[in-house]
Design an enzyme around this catalytic site. Structure first.
Site, PDB file in Angstrom:
ATOM      1  N   GLU A  73      21.658   7.178  62.848  1.00  0.00           N
ATOM      2  CA  GLU A  73      23.096   7.139  62.543  1.00  0.00           C
ATOM      3  C   GLU A  73      23.911   7.813  63.644  1.00  0.00           C
ATOM      4  OE1 GLU A  73      24.235   5.297  60.293  1.00  0.00           O
ATOM      5  OE2 GLU A  73      22.829   5.185  58.626  1.00  0.00           O
ATOM      6  N   HIS A 107      27.415   8.685  57.045  1.00  0.00           N
ATOM      7  CA  HIS A 107      25.972   8.405  56.985  1.00  0.00           C
ATOM      8  C   HIS A 107      25.179   9.582  57.536  1.00  0.00           C
ATOM      9  CE1 HIS A 107      27.076   3.826  57.181  1.00  0.00           C
ATOM     10  NE2 HIS A 107      27.544   4.435  56.113  1.00  0.00           N
ATOM     11  N   TYR A 113      22.718  16.000  53.670  1.00  0.00           N
ATOM     12  CA  TYR A 113      22.664  16.241  52.222  1.00  0.00           C
ATOM     13  C   TYR A 113      21.236  16.063  51.689  1.00  0.00           C
ATOM     14  CZ  TYR A 113      24.087  15.377  47.279  1.00  0.00           C
ATOM     15  OH  TYR A 113      24.239  15.394  45.912  1.00  0.00           O
ATOM     16  N   GLU A 211      26.955  -0.939  56.333  1.00  0.00           N
ATOM     17  CA  GLU A 211      26.338  -1.551  57.513  1.00  0.00           C
ATOM     18  C   GLU A 211      26.576  -3.052  57.551  1.00  0.00           C
ATOM     19  OE1 GLU A 211      25.556   0.198  59.870  1.00  0.00           O
ATOM     20  OE2 GLU A 211      25.056   2.139  59.000  1.00  0.00           O
ATOM     21  N   HIS A 214      29.715  -3.397  59.307  1.00  0.00           N
ATOM     22  CA  HIS A 214      29.562  -3.089  60.744  1.00  0.00           C
ATOM     23  C   HIS A 214      28.971  -4.301  61.467  1.00  0.00           C
ATOM     24  CE1 HIS A 214      29.124   1.475  59.623  1.00  0.00           C
ATOM     25  NE2 HIS A 214      30.259   0.943  59.215  1.00  0.00           N
TER      26      HIS A 214
HETATM   27 MN    MN Z   1      26.798   1.447  61.115  1.00  0.00          MN
HETATM   28 FE    FE Z   2      25.534   3.815  59.647  1.00  0.00          FE
END
Ligand code: MN
Ligand code: FE
Length: 330
Positions: A73, A107, A113, A211, A214
């Site tokens: 990421e 992300h 986390y 994603e 994206h």
């Molecule tokens: Mn991405």
């Molecule tokens: Fe991502």
């Protein structure tokens, strides 16, 4: 105004009037998908992780995927900021890139986390690419496609320069986010379907939904560059891109075999390889190329999660199944 490298002729701070409506639509779709990882409960995951609910093979699969994604990421975010942003100058495209970078930060935060709640040693999780060659090879593969853009001296003057940029776009959008993420998505969502690590699985679902936007943006950006620069996408380049996708399938198949060496919950590494091939055929189609494998989708439930085909209108289908979640009630 051209989409690339145009800040000499046009003011990159004037976003209106919008010329590339599709870029604006991706921005709006991204905003509609707001989420943060901390709103997803992890108590059950923590007890499963610390108890004996998971087999050693399942634990390895979870660790590998958290390990791969934790650094992948940031790699993606860094490529956007440090390589791509400079050259894609159309303001509405930059606005989407800023949105995408924010989502990559979300992300990245997801894996912070997970690392914190499950009690991983940071060095262990974030050093996974150093210890696991199948992960390192994937990372190296996409980084290699973008080295030129990191060069301070690089500017876009010639068709060959545009091809360098297109190589980066294919590498990060189509291969990294569009192929290298998908064995991991299928593994983690497959576990979730069996009631294992449901919190982590839900986070992977949200990531996968982001994603898919994206990827869609990346493909539309590639198309726009092709349209505006006829002659750049030569037969030779087309062949090169195809070879890259096929090489990526080899790397992702190897990753699938090693991350899931046996049969886990009725899913075997062969099925993950089939899934990678199925996904790669979709990606080739998005690049106007013929299928390479003709493999059937072994996990039809994955397409119900997020549809990856451009033909299917994700702007219409995206939010419905998530709207009931309290975490999306902003
Ligand atoms: Mn991405
Ligand atoms: Fe991502």
């Amino acid at each position: 105004m051209p989409i690339l490298n145009d800040d000499q002729q046009h003011d990159p701070n004037k976003i209106l009037p919008i010329e590339y409506d599709w870029a604006r639509e991706y921005y709006e779709a991204g905003v509609n998908n707001n989420w943060v990882p901390a709103e997803i409960p992890m108590q059950d995951d923590v007890s499963q992780w610390n108890g004996d609910a998971l087999s050693p093979a399942e634990r390895q699969l979870i660790e590998w995927n958290l390990g791969f994604f934790s650094t992948a990421e940031s790699l993606t975010a860094n490529n956007l900021v440090l390589a791509l942003y400079e050259y894609v100058t159309a303001p509405e495209c930059r606005q989407y890139l800023l949105r995408q970078v924010y989502e990559e930060a979300i992300h990245t935060d997801t894996f912070i986390y997970c690392c914190d709640t499950l009690g991983f040693e940071p060095e262990y999780l974030y050093g996974m690419y150093d210890r696991v060659p199948a992960i390192e090879q994937k990372d190296d593969f996409v980084v290699d496609l973008t080295r030129v853009l990191d060069d301070e001296e690089f500017t876009i003057e010639t068709d060959a320069d545009i091809r360098e940029l297109l190589r980066d776009l294919v590498g990060f959008y189509v291969i990294m986010e569009g192929i290298f993420f998908y064995a991991g998505f299928a593994m983690m969502l497959g576990l979730k379907r069996q009631g294992k690590m449901v919190g982590v699985g839900e986070q992977f679902e949200y990531i996968m939904r982001d994603e898919s936007l994206h990827l869609g943006f990346g493909v539309d950006l590639i198309d726009q560059i092709r349209t505006e620069n006829p002659g750049v996408w030569t037969d030779e380049f087309d062949e090169e891109v195809r070879d890259l996708v096929l090489e990526a399938v080899d790397l992702e198949s190897q990753y699938a075999h090693e991350a899931c060496p046996g049969e886990i919950l009725g899913m075997g590494s062969d099925q993950f390889v089939d899934y990678v091939e199925y996904i790669a055929d979709r990606r080739l189609g998005q690049l106007d190329q013929a299928e390479a494998f003709g493999t059937d989708n072994p996990f039809p439930w994955m397409s119900e999660q997020v549809d990856l085909n451009k033909e299917k209108n994700f702007f219409e289908t995206q939010v419905t199944e998530y709207q009931s979640g309290a975490s999306l009630d902003w």
